[in-house]
Design a protein around this motif. Sequence first.
Motif, mmCIF file in Angstrom:
data_model
loop_
_atom_site.group_PDB
_atom_site.id
_atom_site.type_symbol
_atom_site.label_atom_id
_atom_site.label_comp_id
_atom_site.label_asym_id
_atom_site.label_seq_id
_atom_site.Cartn_x
_atom_site.Cartn_y
_atom_site.Cartn_z
ATOM 1 N N VAL A 23 0.991 -1.395 -0.308
ATOM 2 C CA VAL A 23 0.145 0.092 -0.333
ATOM 3 C C VAL A 23 0.472 1.359 -0.475
ATOM 4 O O VAL A 23 1.833 1.305 0.287
ATOM 5 C CB VAL A 23 -0.514 -0.104 0.557
ATOM 6 C CG1 VAL A 23 -1.656 1.666 1.621
ATOM 7 C CG2 VAL A 23 -1.689 -1.595 1.182
ATOM 8 N N ALA A 27 -2.001 6.346 -0.949
ATOM 9 C CA ALA A 27 -3.231 5.352 -0.985
ATOM 10 C C ALA A 27 -3.775 5.230 0.365
ATOM 11 O O ALA A 27 -5.329 5.005 0.652
ATOM 12 C CB ALA A 27 -2.744 3.501 -1.690
ATOM 13 N N GLU A 30 -5.833 8.386 1.484
ATOM 14 C CA GLU A 30 -7.394 8.441 1.048
ATOM 15 C C GLU A 30 -7.641 7.612 1.732
ATOM 16 O O GLU A 30 -9.198 7.921 2.151
ATOM 17 C CB GLU A 30 -7.060 7.883 -0.001
ATOM 18 C CG GLU A 30 -8.407 8.383 -1.131
ATOM 19 C CD GLU A 30 -8.173 7.784 -2.487
ATOM 20 O OE1 GLU A 30 -9.003 6.779 -2.926
ATOM 21 O OE2 GLU A 30 -7.064 8.380 -3.370
ATOM 22 N N SER A 31 -7.394 6.267 2.419
ATOM 23 C CA SER A 31 -8.725 5.063 3.072
ATOM 24 C C SER A 31 -8.519 5.480 4.605
ATOM 25 O O SER A 31 -9.717 5.373 5.554
ATOM 26 C CB SER A 31 -8.173 3.751 3.075
ATOM 27 O OG SER A 31 -7.116 3.792 3.375
#
Length: 190
Positions: A23, A27, A30-31
């Motif tokens: 990851v 990313a 973003e999560s």
Amino acid sequence: MTTDEVLAGVGPRLRQMRKEREVTLAALSESTGISVSTLSRLESGLRKPSLELLLPIARAHQVALDELVGTPPAGDPRVRSKPIEMFGRTHWPLTRQPGGLQAYKVLEPQRRQEPDPRTHEGYEWLYVLSGKLRLVLGEHDVVLTAGEAAEFDTRVPHWFGSTGEGPVEFLSLFGPQGERMHVRARPKKS
């Protein structure tokens, strides 16, 4: 283990967990809703971890908060790990602490794959418990069977997986560059 020691281990553990799952910081940002710069500072130890930051990261990685903090049960030397599904394989972590030497028991299902050699920093050891493991290392393409081991610098393009003839179970030890396995062989009896 003191509070400072526990907190000092969080950053490397976060980085390792993110990299194991392949990851990116973007990313994960973003999560979790946490900025890339804050995540980077957490991983490098420049920012102290807080519950506000660790809870969304634990949710994103689907792990218990204890796993991020790395607080082992006092006095119990057993490693109680849950299997991790990664790259179509099942990995059982055999070490608790991040950084340094990491050990995994791995189950690779029966499947035929086209090798896709990769490189990265580190040194790796493989030991086949059962089945056949195909190892592509630089110009070499070999099959390891139960009881065979291989060790290599991960800066050499490498790939390993099932031969397609059945599942393979193996141990994988991974360490930072420069750490090498030293085995003392018994002298031959004359």
